[in-house]
Design an enzyme around this catalytic site. Sequence first.
Site, mmCIF file in Angstrom:
data_model
loop_
_atom_site.group_PDB
_atom_site.id
_atom_site.type_symbol
_atom_site.label_atom_id
_atom_site.label_comp_id
_atom_site.label_asym_id
_atom_site.label_seq_id
_atom_site.Cartn_x
_atom_site.Cartn_y
_atom_site.Cartn_z
ATOM 1 N N GLY A 28 -1.318 -0.707 -6.730
ATOM 2 C CA GLY A 28 -2.318 -1.762 -6.714
ATOM 3 C C GLY A 28 -3.707 -1.167 -6.875
ATOM 4 N N SER A 29 -4.707 -2.015 -6.784
ATOM 5 C CA SER A 29 -6.074 -1.597 -7.089
ATOM 6 C C SER A 29 -6.594 -0.545 -6.117
ATOM 7 C CB SER A 29 -6.995 -2.824 -7.067
ATOM 8 O OG SER A 29 -6.922 -3.488 -5.811
ATOM 9 N N GLU A 31 -5.172 1.914 -4.878
ATOM 10 C CA GLU A 31 -4.569 3.229 -5.104
ATOM 11 C C GLU A 31 -5.045 3.877 -6.402
ATOM 12 O OE1 GLU A 31 -3.198 0.854 -2.605
ATOM 13 O OE2 GLU A 31 -1.964 0.446 -4.362
ATOM 14 N N GLU A 50 7.854 -3.905 -2.595
ATOM 15 C CA GLU A 50 7.537 -2.778 -1.720
ATOM 16 C C GLU A 50 8.703 -2.361 -0.816
ATOM 17 O OE1 GLU A 50 3.582 -4.609 -2.859
ATOM 18 O OE2 GLU A 50 5.589 -5.350 -2.328
ATOM 19 N N HIS A 73 0.511 -0.785 -1.352
ATOM 20 C CA HIS A 73 -0.773 -1.389 -1.678
ATOM 21 C C HIS A 73 -1.338 -2.152 -0.489
ATOM 22 C CE1 HIS A 73 -4.013 -3.271 -3.720
ATOM 23 N NE2 HIS A 73 -3.435 -4.441 -3.890
ATOM 24 N N HIS A 280 25.760 -6.464 19.305
ATOM 25 C CA HIS A 280 25.266 -7.519 18.420
ATOM 26 C C HIS A 280 25.384 -8.894 19.058
ATOM 27 C CE1 HIS A 280 25.218 -9.395 14.114
ATOM 28 N NE2 HIS A 280 24.063 -9.518 14.723
ATOM 29 N N GLY A 399 20.380 -3.299 10.689
ATOM 30 C CA GLY A 399 20.790 -4.650 10.357
ATOM 31 C C GLY A 399 19.853 -5.468 9.508
#
Length: 538
Positions: A28-29, A31, A50, A73, A280, A399
């Site tokens: 993105g901008s 970076e 991402e 980003h 769980h 999970g």
Amino acid sequence: MTDGLTVRDAVFGFLRDVGLTTFFGNPGSTELRMFSGWPADFRYVLGLQESVAVAVAAGHTLGTGRASLVSLHSAGGVGHSLGAVFNAYRDRVPVLIVAGQQSRAMLPTRPFLSADEPALFPRPYVKWSRQPERAEDVPAAFAEAYHVAMTPPRGPVFLSVPEDDWDRPARPVEPREVRAGFVGEPAALREVAEALNAAREPTIIVGAGVDDDGASPLVTELAERTGAAVWMAPLSGRSGFPEDHRLFRGFLPPVRDQLARALEPYDVIVSVGAPIFTYHVHTEGPYLPAGARLFHLDCDPAQTAWAPVGTSVLTTIRAGVAALLELVEKADRPAPPPLVRPPVPPVTDPIQPALAIETLRALLPDDAVVVEEVPSHRDDLHARLPITRPGGFLTTGSGALGWGLPLAVGRALAGTGQRVVCVVGDGSSMYSIQALWTAARHRAPVTFVVLNNQAYEAVKALGRRIDIPDVPGTDLGGIDFVSVAAGLGCPGRRVERADELTDALTQALGHDGPFLVDVRVAAGTSSAYSSPNDFRTR
């Protein structure tokens, strides 16, 4: 400062020194200045979302044994990634995440795309997180992040870098190493050894930490020397013991009363690299059978602190088990009866999931790496597809869905030569289907087998277990996985008849590059939460 050296120069120099020359990410901008003058010896592997980038990086790490780099980003990109960051944290995968941030001069005005408190955003699911106070501190922060990520218990770390830092002057990072292995207290390990030596019937519970530390051969030797039965920890993200071994008993269930019943025969229990109290669904009752002694070996002080019962020994696994082998005596205990493997199911339509798994098992290359994210049929896969070598199995121990498919892509990109086979549910796959594009772009040697029951069947099965027969929002349908894959550059094939399975899977396993097989399996079938007694001799 060194004349002419920038933060960018110092950071890339450090990364080169430690062998991290691949970035996984979604740019993105904020970076852009990091990319200025991109070094010819670095590569960038693009993920189309991402969380995909983080999971692909994690798969790469699990294949290479080294940390991986992820570029995200700013605030939005980090937010998108957090499900995968959570998995990496729980599964102890060392991923160095660097996120762009707006320039320092803009931060007081809370600019567009910026993160207000970037170091807090991914917590608590990173080991370490910073935004350095000064630009010149960024290279040293990279080095600290790397060493924290790689120190047991390993895990993801996070660094936020304002975009204008990259062009500021900086000093180089002095190369150094951290020797991170450590052995538990000798007296504590002697206590474990004496308990094993005196045990009437001991058992060893193997967790993901065994495979992570390369300790599977040592644990196998410990089991053979003591004659201990071996169980896999509940919902373990990796295998750590050959599942065709005469001492292997199966997989402990993530249900408190079932787990305690499975351990009733044993008077001494040694848990190695495993949080065995991973449940769980809730049931009442004791954590362990009455009178059983538990010893828990692990490198994570936080995990040893919250264990509700037993004696914990803080140690890295390979070093701790090696020390135990010097102390335990050779036992002459009778071998347990052999496991009863389930029979091969009939060839019928609609396709039974068990038949699809059996067919795949018969065709798998000997060195294949199996990646699993098929909650509805995980018990069937365990029962029918034994993992027999270290590093041969990966899944999530936490999970959050969407991990398996991109994890398989990253593992295939590690360049170790094995065919990676990802067995994934139709519901699970749609959390990260974009990873097929990355697989196709890099011709990753990976086969995707979608067990398609047109539902979130694991959720339905859990609903039935607790007397909720009709869970809303769990029916899927109308997804053409072959067309979706083709649109992302990955060839595929749909299978609706049992007599097509062998040919389709043979084609997929032999394809040069990625290939997807959409297997339409019978609806309403799930092996989730089956009793452990279904998979062992009484």
